[in-house]
Design an enzyme around this catalytic site. Structure first.
Site: not given
Length: 374
Positions: A156-157
């Site tokens: 998700c980063s």
């Protein structure tokens, strides 16, 4: 040394929408089929019956009301419960590349630039549809970009890590400009048959153009500083991969081959990690929380974002200070914070400061401090 800036952003949104009501109907239909098929084992206490989901449960747990998906027919079929995407030939553009190109062209149009102005393409996403050749290189080819390209995966980063990599290269002079593209088909790795998470994800693609600030043809966001951090955790995990067929029972319909999350531990561990990360980033940059005009946070869960916003600002953020888009898009992994940035940044004026922050599996946290120019 050069000053990197975000000069354009773009969002590709699929045509198909699944509302909570549709999702609940499909899930409860699956639960009925499962419970009927396993009625004897359930009656004997050997298996637990599947509980129904509900719209109220989904909204309370996440703040999500709908999600966009590349295919809804398979997801809403209680006998399938996953997207059904057409098998493409090797000569056709892959679906993720096609999504990425659409978002990239929007970013280029916003910046008043063309593919000829780009020297680097980074495809940063939580899942790639194949191991190789790199999706980034295919996108580079489809766009007509000269230079080089590579894939990144920091779950998700991925978008903020990709922006840091691109900004560092623009700053050093190794490239003049870069496209960071985030095509996310999260519907394909979500376990739609799990009541605890069947509502979490949606599909989308985002793109940002990072180039030298002096090259901007219009308003831009100078990248004042970036910060990334990782800390290993198994609390968000997907065990699928190319080694699967080499292991005993590897091809079985195993729950751990899709998205898995220990939600309680994630809340307990990620919230202080992200809050401390952002506070340290701002402190080292000499920025007070009161100086921030906007927070564009990872769009996973409204409760998490509300907590982080309060920690960072020292008060409850106003809706315009911390815009949420997950009620419409759901969790789109790395793309979420970029959707929020793309849709809620045009009203800022020169000198306004904001911070883009994403976080997730790894654990990983990436933040980008920006200042409006032009």
């Amino acid at each position: 040394m050069h000053i990197p800036a975000i000069t354009g952003s773009g969002v590709f949104t699929p045509e198909n929408v699944i509302t909570n009501a549709e999702l609940v109907t499909a899930f409860n239909g699956y639960a009925d089929l499962y419970n009927a098929e396993n009625a004897q084992a359930i009656a004997a206490g050997k298996m637990a019956a599947k509980e129904y989901s509900s719209e109220d449960f989904i909204v309370k747990a996440s703040g999500i009301y709908q999600r966009f998906v590349m295919d809804k027919s398979g997801v809403l079929d209680p006998t399938v419960m996953h997207p059904l995407l057409r098998q493409r030939s090797d000569e056709e553009p892959s679906v993720m590349a096609e999504m990425g190109v659409s978002a990239a062209n929007k970013a280029l149009d916003m910046a008043g630039k063309t593919a000829r102005d780009v020297g680097l393409v980074i495809c940063a996403a939580s899942n790639m549809e194949r191991a190789y050749p790199a999706l980034a290189i295919e996108i580079q080819e489809l766009l007509g970009v000269e230079g080089f390209a590579f894939d990144m995966n920091v779950a998700c980063s991925s978008a903020t890590f990709g922006i840091q990599a691109a900004a560092d290269m623009v700053r050093s002079g190794s490239v003049k400009s870069a496209l960071v593209i985030n095509p996310e088909i999260c519907s394909a790795h979500l376990e739609w048959r799990d009541r605890d998470c069947h509502f979490i994800f949606g599909d989308v693609a985002t793109a940002t153009l990072i180039e030298r600030r002096e090259a901007a043809k219009g308003p831009s966001f100078e990248i004042r500083s970036t910060r990334c951090a990782t800390q290993f955790s198994n609390n968000i995990r997907n065990n699928n991969g190319y080694l699967r067929r080499s292991r005993p029972a590897g091809m079985a319909d195993r729950r751990d081959m899709q998205f898995m999350q220990n939600g309680r531990k994630v809340f307990k561990e990620v919230l202080p990690l992200v809050s401390a990360h952002m506070a340290a980033h701002l402190g080292d940059a000499g920025v007070q929380s009161g100086d921030l005009k906007r927070l564009w946070l990872h769009q996973a869960n409204k409760t998490m974002n509300d907590f982080i916003g309060r920690k960072v600002l020292g008060r409850t953020p106003a809706p315009e200070e911390q815009p949420n888009i997950l009620q419409d898009y759901a969790n789109t992994s790395s793309a979420g914070s970029i959707i929020a940035f793309s849709k809620h940044s045009s009203d800022m004026v020169p000198g306004d400061l904001g911070i883009i922050c994403s976080f997730g599996a790894g654990y990983s946290v990436g933040s980008v401090l920006v200042e409006r120019h032009g």
